[in-house]
Design a protein around this motif. Structure first.
Motif, PDB file in Angstrom:
ATOM      1  N   THR A  71     -33.819   7.198   8.786  1.00 39.97           N
ATOM      2  CA  THR A  71     -32.677   6.412   8.326  1.00 39.97           C
ATOM      3  C   THR A  71     -31.405   7.231   8.520  1.00 39.97           C
ATOM      4  O   THR A  71     -31.449   8.459   8.677  1.00 39.97           O
ATOM      5  N   ALA A  72     -30.276   6.533   8.477  1.00 40.65           N
ATOM      6  CA  ALA A  72     -28.988   7.210   8.606  1.00 40.65           C
ATOM      7  C   ALA A  72     -28.839   8.272   7.518  1.00 40.65           C
ATOM      8  O   ALA A  72     -28.367   9.380   7.772  1.00 40.65           O
ATOM      9  N   GLY A  73     -29.258   7.956   6.315  1.00 42.72           N
ATOM     10  CA  GLY A  73     -29.164   8.901   5.203  1.00 42.72           C
ATOM     11  C   GLY A  73     -30.034  10.133   5.408  1.00 42.72           C
ATOM     12  O   GLY A  73     -29.621  11.245   5.098  1.00 42.72           O
ATOM     13  N   GLU A  74     -31.239   9.922   5.923  1.00 41.42           N
ATOM     14  CA  GLU A  74     -32.129  11.056   6.190  1.00 41.42           C
ATOM     15  C   GLU A  74     -31.522  11.976   7.250  1.00 41.42           C
ATOM     16  O   GLU A  74     -31.549  13.199   7.109  1.00 41.42           O
ATOM     17  N   LEU A  75     -30.974  11.378   8.298  1.00 41.37           N
ATOM     18  CA  LEU A  75     -30.337  12.175   9.354  1.00 41.37           C
ATOM     19  C   LEU A  75     -29.117  12.909   8.822  1.00 41.37           C
ATOM     20  O   LEU A  75     -28.949  14.106   9.052  1.00 41.37           O
ATOM     21  N   ALA A  76     -28.263  12.189   8.111  1.00 43.91           N
ATOM     22  CA  ALA A  76     -27.036  12.796   7.587  1.00 43.91           C
ATOM     23  C   ALA A  76     -27.354  13.948   6.644  1.00 43.91           C
ATOM     24  O   ALA A  76     -26.625  14.937   6.603  1.00 43.91           O
ATOM     25  N   GLY A  77     -28.445  13.835   5.908  1.00 43.10           N
ATOM     26  CA  GLY A  77     -28.839  14.879   4.976  1.00 43.10           C
ATOM     27  C   GLY A  77     -29.237  16.189   5.649  1.00 43.10           C
ATOM     28  O   GLY A  77     -29.306  17.227   4.997  1.00 43.10           O
ATOM     29  N   GLN A  78     -29.482  16.147   6.941  1.00 42.52           N
ATOM     30  CA  GLN A  78     -29.882  17.338   7.684  1.00 42.52           C
ATOM     31  C   GLN A  78     -28.684  18.158   8.181  1.00 42.52           C
ATOM     32  O   GLN A  78     -28.861  19.239   8.739  1.00 42.52           O
ATOM     33  N   PHE A  79     -27.475  17.602   8.008  1.00 47.19           N
ATOM     34  CA  PHE A  79     -26.278  18.253   8.539  1.00 47.19           C
ATOM     35  C   PHE A  79     -25.212  18.387   7.459  1.00 47.19           C
ATOM     36  O   PHE A  79     -25.104  17.551   6.577  1.00 47.19           O
ATOM     37  N   ASP A  80     -24.423  19.422   7.562  1.00 46.40           N
ATOM     38  CA  ASP A  80     -23.329  19.660   6.625  1.00 46.40           C
ATOM     39  C   ASP A  80     -22.046  19.054   7.200  1.00 46.40           C
ATOM     40  O   ASP A  80     -21.123  19.778   7.578  1.00 46.40           O
ATOM     41  N   ARG A  81     -22.023  17.744   7.311  1.00 45.83           N
ATOM     42  CA  ARG A  81     -20.876  17.024   7.860  1.00 45.83           C
ATOM     43  C   ARG A  81     -20.563  15.838   6.950  1.00 45.83           C
ATOM     44  O   ARG A  81     -21.434  15.330   6.252  1.00 45.83           O
ATOM     45  N   SER A  82     -19.325  15.371   7.015  1.00 39.56           N
ATOM     46  CA  SER A  82     -18.935  14.212   6.212  1.00 39.56           C
ATOM     47  C   SER A  82     -19.584  12.949   6.777  1.00 39.56           C
ATOM     48  O   SER A  82     -19.983  12.896   7.949  1.00 39.56           O
ATOM     49  N   TRP A  83     -19.673  11.924   5.936  1.00 37.32           N
ATOM     50  CA  TRP A  83     -20.272  10.663   6.376  1.00 37.32           C
ATOM     51  C   TRP A  83     -19.499  10.061   7.556  1.00 37.32           C
ATOM     52  O   TRP A  83     -20.127   9.611   8.527  1.00 37.32           O
ATOM     53  N   PRO A  84     -18.148  10.036   7.540  1.00 41.36           N
ATOM     54  CA  PRO A  84     -17.431   9.488   8.708  1.00 41.36           C
ATOM     55  C   PRO A  84     -17.733  10.257   9.999  1.00 41.36           C
ATOM     56  O   PRO A  84     -17.849   9.655  11.070  1.00 41.36           O
ATOM     57  N   THR A  85     -17.886  11.566   9.904  1.00 37.81           N
ATOM     58  CA  THR A  85     -18.226  12.366  11.083  1.00 37.81           C
ATOM     59  C   THR A  85     -19.608  11.980  11.597  1.00 37.81           C
ATOM     60  O   THR A  85     -19.807  11.788  12.801  1.00 37.81           O
ATOM     61  N   MET A  86     -20.574  11.859  10.695  1.00 42.29           N
ATOM     62  CA  MET A  86     -21.926  11.478  11.090  1.00 42.29           C
ATOM     63  C   MET A  86     -21.935  10.078  11.703  1.00 42.29           C
ATOM     64  O   MET A  86     -22.581   9.842  12.717  1.00 42.29           O
ATOM     65  N   SER A  87     -21.197   9.179  11.094  1.00 43.57           N
ATOM     66  CA  SER A  87     -21.121   7.819  11.606  1.00 43.57           C
ATOM     67  C   SER A  87     -20.573   7.807  13.036  1.00 43.57           C
ATOM     68  O   SER A  87     -21.048   7.065  13.892  1.00 43.57           O
ATOM     69  N   GLY A  88     -19.585   8.651  13.287  1.00 43.87           N
ATOM     70  CA  GLY A  88     -19.028   8.771  14.633  1.00 43.87           C
ATOM     71  C   GLY A  88     -20.062   9.280  15.622  1.00 43.87           C
ATOM     72  O   GLY A  88     -20.142   8.792  16.757  1.00 43.87           O
ATOM     73  N   HIS A  89     -20.864  10.251  15.212  1.00 44.96           N
ATOM     74  CA  HIS A  89     -21.924  10.772  16.079  1.00 44.96           C
ATOM     75  C   HIS A  89     -22.968   9.695  16.361  1.00 44.96           C
ATOM     76  O   HIS A  89     -23.434   9.563  17.496  1.00 44.96           O
ATOM     77  N   PHE A  90     -23.337   8.918  15.331  1.00 49.37           N
ATOM     78  CA  PHE A  90     -24.290   7.825  15.541  1.00 49.37           C
ATOM     79  C   PHE A  90     -23.735   6.852  16.580  1.00 49.37           C
ATOM     80  O   PHE A  90     -24.459   6.400  17.465  1.00 49.37           O
ATOM     81  N   ALA A  91     -22.454   6.529  16.471  1.00 49.55           N
ATOM     82  CA  ALA A  91     -21.835   5.578  17.394  1.00 49.55           C
ATOM     83  C   ALA A  91     -21.858   6.097  18.829  1.00 49.55           C
ATOM     84  O   ALA A  91     -22.156   5.344  19.764  1.00 49.55           O
ATOM     85  N   VAL A  92     -21.557   7.374  19.012  1.00 52.22           N
ATOM     86  CA  VAL A  92     -21.569   7.963  20.367  1.00 52.22           C
ATOM     87  C   VAL A  92     -22.975   7.894  20.960  1.00 52.22           C
ATOM     88  O   VAL A  92     -23.155   7.514  22.122  1.00 52.22           O
ATOM     89  N   LEU A  93     -23.975   8.245  20.171  1.00 53.24           N
ATOM     90  CA  LEU A  93     -25.351   8.216  20.665  1.00 53.24           C
ATOM     91  C   LEU A  93     -25.822   6.793  20.953  1.00 53.24           C
ATOM     92  O   LEU A  93     -26.547   6.554  21.925  1.00 53.24           O
ATOM     93  N   ARG A  94     -25.392   5.822  20.121  1.00 57.08           N
ATOM     94  CA  ARG A  94     -25.725   4.408  20.385  1.00 57.08           C
ATOM     95  C   ARG A  94     -25.037   3.935  21.656  1.00 57.08           C
ATOM     96  O   ARG A  94     -25.656   3.271  22.497  1.00 57.08           O
ATOM     97  N   ASP A  95     -23.750   4.270  21.813  1.00 57.67           N
ATOM     98  CA  ASP A  95     -23.002   3.854  23.004  1.00 57.67           C
ATOM     99  C   ASP A  95     -23.605   4.436  24.273  1.00 57.67           C
ATOM    100  O   ASP A  95     -23.554   3.807  25.332  1.00 57.67           O
TER     101      ASP A  95
END
Length: 76
Positions: free
Chosen positions: A11-35
């Motif tokens: 899940t997005a939460g499980e992935l985000a929990g593995q990194f020391d980044r803000s939620w908006p930063t993680m969301s941006g990374h998810f978007a790049v990988l999806r794109d």
């Protein structure tokens, strides 16, 4: 993220929990990988589960290996 998703869908939460980044930063990374079509996402209610898109990753790796002429029978 790709290495984590290679092990299992997360899940997005499980992935985000593995990194020391803000939620908006993680969301941006998810978007790049999806794109880039490297990951896909399924939404169930408010939960988003990400999956590694192996066929696209395999194609990218094959192109990389071809670019550097790495493969069976190649001398190093």
């Amino acid at each position: 993220m790709l290495a984590l998703l290679r092990e299992r869908d997360m899940t997005a939460g499980e992935l985000a929990g593995q990194f020391d980044r803000s939620w908006p930063t993680m969301s941006g990374h998810f978007a790049v990988l999806r794109d880039a079509d490297l990951i896909s996402a399924d939404r169930t209610g408010t939960t988003i589960t990400y999956h590694l898109n192996l066929s696209v990753l395999e194609e990218a790796m094959a192109a990389l290996l071809d670019t550097f002429r790495i493969g069976p029978g190649d001398e190093r």
